[in-house]
Write a protein that holds these residues in place. Sequence first.
Motif, PDB file in Angstrom:
ATOM      1  N   GLU A 235      34.526  61.122  44.158  1.00 37.72           N
ATOM      2  CA  GLU A 235      33.918  59.373  45.387  1.00 37.72           C
ATOM      3  C   GLU A 235      33.441  58.766  44.575  1.00 37.72           C
ATOM      4  N   ARG A 236      32.673  59.221  43.174  1.00 41.01           N
ATOM      5  CA  ARG A 236      31.983  57.929  42.336  1.00 41.01           C
ATOM      6  C   ARG A 236      33.688  57.176  41.599  1.00 41.01           C
ATOM      7  N   ARG A 237      34.590  57.888  41.167  1.00 47.87           N
ATOM      8  CA  ARG A 237      36.087  56.409  40.677  1.00 47.87           C
ATOM      9  C   ARG A 237      36.659  55.831  41.920  1.00 47.87           C
ATOM     10  N   LEU A 238      36.793  56.551  43.094  1.00 49.04           N
ATOM     11  CA  LEU A 238      36.700  55.948  43.720  1.00 49.04           C
ATOM     12  C   LEU A 238      36.625  54.516  44.636  1.00 49.04           C
ATOM     13  N   GLU A 239      35.207  55.035  44.537  1.00 49.58           N
ATOM     14  CA  GLU A 239      34.144  54.267  45.143  1.00 49.58           C
ATOM     15  C   GLU A 239      34.517  52.947  44.053  1.00 49.58           C
ATOM     16  N   LYS A 240      34.561  52.968  42.614  1.00 49.33           N
ATOM     17  CA  LYS A 240      34.440  52.321  41.765  1.00 49.33           C
ATOM     18  C   LYS A 240      35.612  50.971  41.780  1.00 49.33           C
ATOM     19  N   GLU A 241      36.892  52.062  41.538  1.00 46.89           N
ATOM     20  CA  GLU A 241      38.022  51.162  41.798  1.00 46.89           C
ATOM     21  C   GLU A 241      37.994  50.678  43.372  1.00 46.89           C
ATOM     22  N   LYS A 242      37.166  51.098  44.388  1.00 45.96           N
ATOM     23  CA  LYS A 242      37.268  50.376  45.541  1.00 45.96           C
ATOM     24  C   LYS A 242      36.380  48.623  45.261  1.00 45.96           C
ATOM     25  N   ALA A 243      35.541  49.202  44.000  1.00 42.47           N
ATOM     26  CA  ALA A 243      34.962  47.829  43.848  1.00 42.47           C
ATOM     27  C   ALA A 243      35.269  47.526  43.323  1.00 42.47           C
ATOM     28  N   ARG A 244      35.854  47.530  42.390  1.00 41.08           N
ATOM     29  CA  ARG A 244      36.556  46.296  41.171  1.00 41.08           C
ATOM     30  C   ARG A 244      38.216  46.027  41.702  1.00 41.08           C
ATOM     31  N   SER A 245      38.827  46.496  42.845  1.00 41.00           N
ATOM     32  CA  SER A 245      39.990  46.060  43.752  1.00 41.00           C
ATOM     33  C   SER A 245      39.250  45.189  44.313  1.00 41.00           C
ATOM     34  N   SER A 246      37.898  44.960  45.521  1.00 41.12           N
ATOM     35  CA  SER A 246      37.540  44.338  45.940  1.00 41.12           C
ATOM     36  C   SER A 246      37.106  42.888  45.742  1.00 41.12           C
ATOM     37  N   ARG A 247      36.144  43.243  43.652  1.00 44.07           N
ATOM     38  CA  ARG A 247      35.999  42.292  43.362  1.00 44.07           C
ATOM     39  C   ARG A 247      37.504  41.276  42.622  1.00 44.07           C
ATOM     40  N   ARG A 248      38.275  41.610  42.372  1.00 41.27           N
ATOM     41  CA  ARG A 248      39.835  41.501  41.912  1.00 41.27           C
ATOM     42  C   ARG A 248      40.518  40.823  43.105  1.00 41.27           C
ATOM     43  N   ASP A 249      40.153  41.248  44.735  1.00 39.03           N
ATOM     44  CA  ASP A 249      40.686  40.221  45.495  1.00 39.03           C
ATOM     45  C   ASP A 249      40.062  38.721  46.046  1.00 39.03           C
ATOM     46  N   ASP A 250      38.212  39.375  45.187  1.00 37.96           N
ATOM     47  CA  ASP A 250      37.491  37.779  46.414  1.00 37.96           C
ATOM     48  C   ASP A 250      37.815  37.285  45.038  1.00 37.96           C
ATOM     49  N   ARG A 251      37.933  37.418  43.753  1.00 40.54           N
ATOM     50  CA  ARG A 251      38.632  36.411  42.496  1.00 40.54           C
ATOM     51  C   ARG A 251      39.813  35.730  42.825  1.00 40.54           C
ATOM     52  N   ARG A 252      40.648  36.927  43.693  1.00 41.29           N
ATOM     53  CA  ARG A 252      41.928  35.995  44.129  1.00 41.29           C
ATOM     54  C   ARG A 252      42.160  35.235  45.182  1.00 41.29           C
ATOM     55  N   ASP A 253      41.178  35.554  45.731  1.00 41.69           N
ATOM     56  CA  ASP A 253      40.897  34.605  47.080  1.00 41.69           C
ATOM     57  C   ASP A 253      40.201  33.279  46.467  1.00 41.69           C
ATOM     58  N   ARG A 254      39.356  33.470  45.602  1.00 39.37           N
ATOM     59  CA  ARG A 254      38.663  32.179  44.993  1.00 39.37           C
ATOM     60  C   ARG A 254      39.221  31.256  44.629  1.00 39.37           C
ATOM     61  N   ARG A 255      40.850  32.057  43.534  1.00 41.02           N
ATOM     62  CA  ARG A 255      41.534  31.120  42.811  1.00 41.02           C
ATOM     63  C   ARG A 255      42.086  30.617  44.040  1.00 41.02           C
ATOM     64  N   SER A 256      42.481  31.551  44.800  1.00 39.26           N
ATOM     65  CA  SER A 256      43.599  30.326  45.895  1.00 39.26           C
ATOM     66  C   SER A 256      42.456  29.259  46.867  1.00 39.26           C
ATOM     67  N   ARG A 257      41.486  29.599  47.282  1.00 43.89           N
ATOM     68  CA  ARG A 257      40.951  28.908  47.531  1.00 43.89           C
ATOM     69  C   ARG A 257      40.836  26.826  46.739  1.00 43.89           C
ATOM     70  N   SER A 258      39.972  27.675  45.502  1.00 44.15           N
ATOM     71  CA  SER A 258      40.110  26.399  44.622  1.00 44.15           C
ATOM     72  C   SER A 258      41.557  25.965  44.352  1.00 44.15           C
ATOM     73  N   ARG A 259      42.757  26.694  44.522  1.00 45.24           N
ATOM     74  CA  ARG A 259      44.202  26.251  44.363  1.00 45.24           C
ATOM     75  C   ARG A 259      44.327  24.996  46.155  1.00 45.24           C
ATOM     76  N   SER A 260      43.711  25.645  47.338  1.00 44.93           N
ATOM     77  CA  SER A 260      43.730  25.227  48.254  1.00 44.93           C
ATOM     78  C   SER A 260      43.398  24.054  48.230  1.00 44.93           C
ATOM     79  N   ARG A 261      41.695  23.672  47.120  1.00 39.84           N
ATOM     80  CA  ARG A 261      41.186  22.677  47.340  1.00 39.84           C
ATOM     81  C   ARG A 261      41.825  21.632  47.021  1.00 39.84           C
ATOM     82  N   GLU A 262      41.975  22.552  45.714  1.00 38.37           N
ATOM     83  CA  GLU A 262      42.393  20.901  44.560  1.00 38.37           C
ATOM     84  C   GLU A 262      44.021  21.040  44.681  1.00 38.37           C
ATOM     85  N   GLN A 263      44.126  21.305  45.736  1.00 51.33           N
ATOM     86  CA  GLN A 263      46.326  20.558  46.222  1.00 51.33           C
ATOM     87  C   GLN A 263      45.599  19.562  47.500  1.00 51.33           C
ATOM     88  N   TYR A 264      44.331  19.570  48.232  1.00 53.81           N
ATOM     89  CA  TYR A 264      44.220  19.371  49.253  1.00 53.81           C
ATOM     90  C   TYR A 264      43.249  17.536  48.583  1.00 53.81           C
TER      91      TYR A 264
END
Length: 309
Positions: A235-264
């Motif tokens: 369960e800990r590994r799953l939670e850690k993997e979920k948290a890691r995946s969430s952080r990856r998604d957050d970084r991806r979203d931030r990069r996407s927002r950053s690219r969107s802002r840059e494009q804007y």
Amino acid sequence: MSAADQVRAMLDELMGTNRDGVIKREQQILFDDPRVCKSFLLGCCPHDILASTRADLGDCRKIHDLGLRADYEQAAKRKDHFYDVEAAEQLQAFINDCDRKIEVAKKKLKETQQELGEDALAKGDDIHALGEQIGTKLAKAEELGAEGRVEESLALMEEVENLKKRKADSEVEYRNAIPASCYQQQKLRVCEVCAAYLGIHDNDRRLADHFGGKLHLGFIEIRQKLDDFSQNLMERRLEKEKARSSRRDDRRDRRSRSRSREQYRDKRRSRSRDRHRRKHRSRSKSRDRKRKSKDKRKRSRSRSRSNSR
């Protein structure tokens, strides 16, 4: 252990190591000391569970102190120390060793017993399973009777009687399924839990003594603890993997927002440049028109002066 030692141990377990006041840190052993048995703190050290059994491991090389366990239990309410990881490794090594002994014992029995058909083996396994149920229920019935829960004990004894009848029928079928010459060789089985040898025709008392005994129950407790720790780790590994995946998604979203802002911003800069160019062209055209108009007026005045002469 004397009465005073027992009282002292009870106080340590209830109040921790500081029950007599604060001890100087250099004189005190804390529960997180590497010399302290982490399995003991979690109540699952095999040295304690299997003490005074045929599989007695002797004294644990690490420190066992009830006061330290009380300190740990208090600290564990505030923070997870992940001691179950170390305890799981110790229990896994112990169970692996036990499983190897079980396989060795099975191999030795196989060498001394004649090979049987699948039908006979299945009937033998049925007898062994019924014997385990009889022994377990009989031991539980005796425990309930000792606690004064007579009705529950009698209900279990009725189940035991039914199981005994089924076991007797299975024994007859088993006897008829194997050659008479090898019947005496097929009496032993290896317990899959504690590696003890069991007779396929053991009486109820022997079965109850085994399946309700400290050795067998101790191995069940150790295996159950290991399963619980493994589940928690998973369960800990799953939670850690979920948290890691969430952080990856957050970084991806931030990069996407950053690219969107840059494009804007790029679009805004591009529009600004376009407006600037349009204004520049407009000014240039206006200057050209003014210049042409001025030139035209000059030419007109020049022609007018020429005509007047």
